[in-house]
Scaffold this active site. Structure first.
Site, short mmCIF file in Angstrom:
data_model
loop_
_atom_site.label_atom_id
_atom_site.label_comp_id
_atom_site.label_asym_id
_atom_site.label_seq_id
_atom_site.Cartn_x
_atom_site.Cartn_y
_atom_site.Cartn_z
N HIS A 165 0.82 -1.22 0.00
CA HIS A 165 0.00 0.00 0.00
C HIS A 165 0.85 1.27 0.00
O HIS A 165 0.36 2.34 -0.40
CB HIS A 165 -0.95 -0.01 1.19
CG HIS A 165 -2.17 0.85 1.03
ND1 HIS A 165 -2.21 1.98 0.22
CD2 HIS A 165 -3.42 0.75 1.57
CE1 HIS A 165 -3.42 2.53 0.28
NE2 HIS A 165 -4.16 1.81 1.09
N ASP A 380 -10.48 -3.63 -18.05
CA ASP A 380 -10.81 -4.58 -19.12
C ASP A 380 -9.51 -5.10 -19.76
O ASP A 380 -8.75 -4.33 -20.34
CB ASP A 380 -11.67 -3.85 -20.16
CG ASP A 380 -12.06 -4.72 -21.34
OD1 ASP A 380 -11.63 -5.89 -21.41
OD2 ASP A 380 -12.80 -4.21 -22.21
#
Length: 459
Positions: A165, A380
């Site tokens: 993170h 995508d």
């Protein structure tokens, strides 16, 4: 009882490999910002994307397509192929070694359909779909990304990722994943060029804390109120138009224009406090993650992929929060969100340097992060948008149960809304559900509607 064990399946994994950038990249040290390297971000965060079978890629193997696209993306995002090192005063920097990110190819004997209509956390067998390679999960000297692509029997696949993170927030991670998607679909370069520029969020010289940052108060855990880790129940709750209008009807007219984030946060904070039942005089906190990219003048560059958020906090006594109706919590949440300005972010970076990069306060705290606009659902790789995309579970970080994500979701009736994974001890979860249902029922009655049954859906 945890309800994630209903579906079981077998995952066959190949040995983990390192994917290096497809071309040579500079060997250099790149310092993280003073927002990136705070203690509260020194952990790994899991994300998961489910993709349906698609006829369009013409029999292509998602593992091969994604593997190749990652190697190409790392030419542009080459710091991800490096390793974190810690210098003086706990300052983190990436040594851009070009070693690569960790990648696992896998197959599962299960179809996407078997996961059920409502794809939402908690996910069964998550540790099989995002395998924690021994020795890979430390913050320093380890791969900064671990990615597992698992083919499903139906021709769909699961893309799971674990991120250090300190490198990126949700917006930055989605930017990288979207770049991989664009390259997988044939682009020569990402449409948004990555921008490192971590110096933009560094402390000033000399550092000077000019704002109040209660989120980093040193709060002693006098009554042992950190949530116990045994007997934790993990459930997801759906909030759609019906639920939001029921909650709004509990507000006076001057507050009805609040955002759904503010409304939901106030509702969850109040319900959760009642469920955990701290002593009435004890302080409880809600930390709201606020993206600050547009709060700078000029705004941070479009391609900036570092952590650019703050955790502003609202504080109340447990008694006041529990006894007062919803508008009390809402007013506190609204004021807190407005606190984040450019000066607040500068002051925060300065505090990190002055106070040796402290962890945010977790005692009697609840943290919420809205990822409904982060874009996980748009990523995508050539097989269309995911059936689910976003955080793999609630309550991630050093202390399980402290954090919840707001994830965009379409329920089985086709209604758009937000799903929120909540992690609480079993007895507290029962109280939480009752409190939430009571609030929604009360709101629905105020709105003069038939009471709808509020569904808590745990897979």
């Amino acid at each position: 009882m945890d309800s994630t064990n209903t579906l079981t399946f077998k995952v066959t994994r190949k040995n983990p490999e390192l994917i290096a950038p497809a071309k040579p990249t500079p060997h250099e040290f790149k310092a993280l910002s003073d927002i990136d390297d705070q203690e509260g971000l020194r952990f790994q965060i899991p994300v998961i994307q489910f993709y349906r079978r698609s006829p369009s890629p013409g029999g292509k193997d998602p593992v091969q397509v994604i593997r190749d696209a990652i190697a190409k993306a790392l030419i542009f995002y080459y710091p991800f192929a490096g390793r974190l090192r810690e210098g003086a005063a706990r300052k983190l920097a990436v040594e851009c070694t070009g070693e690569g990110v960790m990648f696992i190819e896998a197959d599962a004997d299960v179809t996407l359909k078997q996961f059920g209509d409502a794809l939402q956390p908690p996910f069964p067998c998550l540790e099989e779909l995002l395998y924690d390679v021994p020795g890979s999960g430390q913050v320093l000297d380890c791969p900064l990304l671990l990615i597992q692509v698992t083919r499903l029997k139906c021709g769909g696949f699961i893309f799971a990722l674990r991120l250090n993170h300190t490198m990126s927030d949700a917006a930055g991670l989605v930017q990288f994943m979207s770049a991989v998607g664009e390259l997988a679909r044939g682009a020569k370069s990402p449409s948004i060029p990555p921008v490192w520029d971590r110096h933009l969020l560094n402390a000033r010289d000399p550092p000077s804390v000019t704002c109040t940052h209660h989120e980093y108060d040193d709060v002693p855990d006098t009554k042992g109120t950190l949530i116990p880790l045994d007997d934790m129940v993990h459930t997801s709750f759906f909030f759609g138009a019906t639920e939001f209008s029921a909650l709004r009807s509990l507000l006076p007219p001057h507050l009805r224009g609040c955002s759904t984030f503010e409304l939901l946060t106030a509702c969850l904070w109040r319900s959760r406090t009642i469920a955990i039942a701290p002593e009435p005089e004890e302080e409880v906190r809600i930390l709201c993650i606020v993206n600050s990219r547009r709060r700078f003048n000029p705004p941070l560059p479009a391609g900036y992929y570092g952590n650019a958020f703050a955790f502003p906090v609202a504080i109340s006594s447990a008694g006041d929060l529990s006894k007062n109706p919803l508008p009390y919590a809402l007013e506190l949440v609204r004021k807190t969100k407005a606190d984040v300005t450019e000066e607040y972010m500068r002051s925060l970076a300065d505090l990190m340097v002055i106070r040796n990069r402290p962890h945010f306060t977790v005692v009697r705290s609840y943290l919420v992060s809205d990822v409904t606009h982060a874009g996980f659902g748009e990523v995508d790789f050539g097989w269309g948008k995911p059936a689910y995309g976003g955080p793999a579970k609630g309550g991630v970080g050093a202390i399980p149960g402290v954090a919840s994500f707001y994830i965009p979701f379409k329920n089985s009736k086709g209604e758009d809304g937000v799903v929120v994974p909540i992690c609480l001890p079993a007895n507290a979860m029962e109280v939480f559900v009752k409190e939430l249902e009571g609030m929604l029922r009360g709101g629905a009655e105020v709105a003069d509607r038939k009471t709808g049954v509020f569904i808590t859906s745990a897979l």
